[in-house]
Design a protein around this motif. Structure first.
Motif, PDB file in Angstrom:
ATOM      1  N   LYS A   3      11.709   3.386   5.029  1.00  0.00           N
ATOM      2  CA  LYS A   3      11.607   2.186   6.134  1.00  0.00           C
ATOM      3  C   LYS A   3      10.818   2.904   7.214  1.00  0.00           C
ATOM      4  N   PRO A   4       9.993   2.360   7.635  1.00  0.00           N
ATOM      5  CA  PRO A   4       9.034   2.824   9.071  1.00  0.00           C
ATOM      6  C   PRO A   4       9.820   2.515  10.390  1.00  0.00           C
ATOM      7  N   VAL A   5       9.465   3.122  11.212  1.00  0.00           N
ATOM      8  CA  VAL A   5      10.328   3.054  12.566  1.00  0.00           C
ATOM      9  C   VAL A   5       9.935   1.712  13.166  1.00  0.00           C
ATOM     10  N   GLU A  45      15.569  -7.006   8.219  1.00  0.00           N
ATOM     11  CA  GLU A  45      14.149  -7.231   8.226  1.00  0.00           C
ATOM     12  C   GLU A  45      13.394  -6.556   6.701  1.00  0.00           C
ATOM     13  N   ALA A  46      13.792  -5.706   6.477  1.00  0.00           N
ATOM     14  CA  ALA A  46      13.424  -4.759   5.454  1.00  0.00           C
ATOM     15  C   ALA A  46      13.961  -5.241   4.019  1.00  0.00           C
ATOM     16  N   VAL A  47      15.215  -5.659   4.174  1.00  0.00           N
ATOM     17  CA  VAL A  47      15.551  -6.323   2.966  1.00  0.00           C
ATOM     18  C   VAL A  47      14.844  -7.616   2.881  1.00  0.00           C
ATOM     19  N   LYS A  59      11.727  -8.579   3.582  1.00  0.00           N
ATOM     20  CA  LYS A  59      10.523  -8.342   3.274  1.00  0.00           C
ATOM     21  C   LYS A  59      10.365  -8.056   1.746  1.00  0.00           C
ATOM     22  N   ILE A  60      11.232  -6.977   1.280  1.00  0.00           N
ATOM     23  CA  ILE A  60      11.370  -6.647  -0.112  1.00  0.00           C
ATOM     24  C   ILE A  60      11.665  -7.847  -0.980  1.00  0.00           C
ATOM     25  N   LYS A  61      12.697  -8.596  -0.605  1.00  0.00           N
ATOM     26  CA  LYS A  61      12.934  -9.607  -1.462  1.00  0.00           C
ATOM     27  C   LYS A  61      11.771 -10.670  -1.594  1.00  0.00           C
ATOM     28  N   TRP A  62      11.091 -10.750  -0.649  1.00  0.00           N
ATOM     29  CA  TRP A  62       9.930 -11.731  -0.669  1.00  0.00           C
ATOM     30  C   TRP A  62       8.896 -11.183  -1.589  1.00  0.00           C
ATOM     31  N   SER A 103      13.596   6.263  10.861  1.00  0.00           N
ATOM     32  CA  SER A 103      12.939   5.987   9.565  1.00  0.00           C
ATOM     33  C   SER A 103      13.549   6.729   8.283  1.00  0.00           C
ATOM     34  N   GLY A 104      13.044   6.375   7.416  1.00  0.00           N
ATOM     35  CA  GLY A 104      13.489   6.943   6.081  1.00  0.00           C
ATOM     36  C   GLY A 104      14.229   6.320   5.098  1.00  0.00           C
ATOM     37  N   MET A 105      15.136   6.737   4.189  1.00  0.00           N
ATOM     38  CA  MET A 105      15.510   6.126   3.155  1.00  0.00           C
ATOM     39  C   MET A 105      16.622   5.054   3.450  1.00  0.00           C
ATOM     40  N   LEU A 106      16.132   3.761   2.871  1.00  0.00           N
ATOM     41  CA  LEU A 106      17.102   2.776   2.919  1.00  0.00           C
ATOM     42  C   LEU A 106      17.216   1.986   1.563  1.00  0.00           C
TER      43      LEU A 106
END
Length: 328
Positions: free
Chosen positions: A20-22, A28-30, A32-35, A53-56
């Motif tokens: 995950k970026p700063v 929001e990340a979930v 984005k990836i689901k889409w 940042s980092g591992m999610l």
């Protein structure tokens, strides 16, 4: 007229270990990836602040059933504490609440580290997702109220001082258990050193059982997703209908996914036959055989030909399923 049902996504399952970026929130990340994956279901295993940042780790499809096991895993963070200021959020996002001209020496910092190792009591930040009387602490704090958050026990396996680049900051690495707030650590260490402190940089390096080599950047995801975009000539309505099967169309994206069963490395594995797997998926217990098979286990997972079948318990040499997986 009958209502049209909501279109479901692809039945893709597994873990996407997102770097995950700063600036990007965990929710929001979930999304984005689901889409990007056109997945039917997705969820993350532990919130990571937008400024971190980092591992999610993000679970897709049936991997969402294994989220609790990753949530309970040990986590490693690398972070920088800025000395001299306390902040309302205990990181750069908040406003300054107190200042100090004092700066700790490297010896002072190292002498303090044992106090923050092992089982310690920690008060979560005012701006945190902790629930107080049914409300999130950050919602109360945003209204200008002081939140009375009780201290809770957290476990810190190790806390190492990596560098003191200047008198105003120090770089650390921590291995900790579920529920630990690194922002609280910065706040409390600054208090104990008499100089105040807040998080200036925070990166999650690992979430057990995943490692740095599993990380996938947003750039890599978007490059793989480009191969899944519809190809061909537009029809009369201007839309492009991609005739490729999903397995081919999403191959580059799916290659980035870690197997669902990777989240269960903390449990004993029970290998079963195809016939036994079918019975387990129907909710039936089966007798397990083999020299290495556990006789008793409060939790274990069953596999057939290396594919995850179910999570359950082993009692008197019998595997009893609790959560089954379709194996898709």
């Amino acid at each position: 007229m009958a209502r049209r049902g909501k279109k479901k996504g692809r039945p893709v399952s597994g873990w996407l270990v997102f770097d995950k970026p700063v600036g990007m929130g965990s929710t929001e990340a979930v999304s984005k990836i689901k889409w990007l994956f056109k997945a039917d279901k997705a969820g993350h295993a532990g919130t990571l602040d937008p400024l971190a940042s980092g591992m999610l780790p993000i679970a897709l499809g049936e991997a969402t059933k294994t989220v609790p096991y990753v949530m309970d895993g040990a986590k490693i963070y690398r972070f920088t504490i800025a000395w001299g200021e306390a902040r309302s959020t205990d990181d750069l996002e908040g406003h300054v609440t107190a200042t100090s001209d004092r700066r700790p020496s490297e010896a002072d910092i190292r002498a303090l580290l044992p106090d923050y190792t092992g089982l310690i009591m920690q008060v979560p930040p005012q701006f945190s997702a902790v629930k107080i009387a049914g409300e999130r602490a950050y919602d109360i704090a945003r209204e200008g109220e002081i939140v009375d958050i009780p201290a809770r026990e957290v476990e810190i396996g190790r806390l190492d001082l990596l560098d003191c680049p200047d008198e105003n900051s120090a770089v650390f690495e921590i291995e900790c258990g579920k529920g630990t707030y690194v922002r609280s650590l910065a706040r409390d260490m600054g208090r104990d050193l008499g100089c105040h402190g807040h998080i200036a940089v925070l990166r999650r390096v690992e979430v057990d059982p995943f490692v740095a080599d599993d990380l996938v950047t947003l750039e890599a995801l978007e490059a793989a997703a480009a191969e899944a975009r519809p190809q061909g000539e537009p029809g009369e309505d201007g839309r492009i209908v991609d005739t490729r099967p999903d397995k081919e169309r999403f191959a580059a994206l799916d290659a980035l996914v870690v197997d669902t069963g990777a989240a269960l490395d903390c449990l004993p594995e029970v290998a079963v036959s195809d016939d036994a797997a079918q019975r387990i998926r129907l909710g039936n217990p089966v007798i397990i055989r083999g020299r290495d098979a556990p006789v008793e286990a409060s939790e274990a997972y069953a596999t057939a030909r290396g594919r995850l079948v179910a999570i359950g318990a082993v009692e008197a040499g019998m595997f009893k399923p609790k959560r089954v997986f379709t194996g898709r």
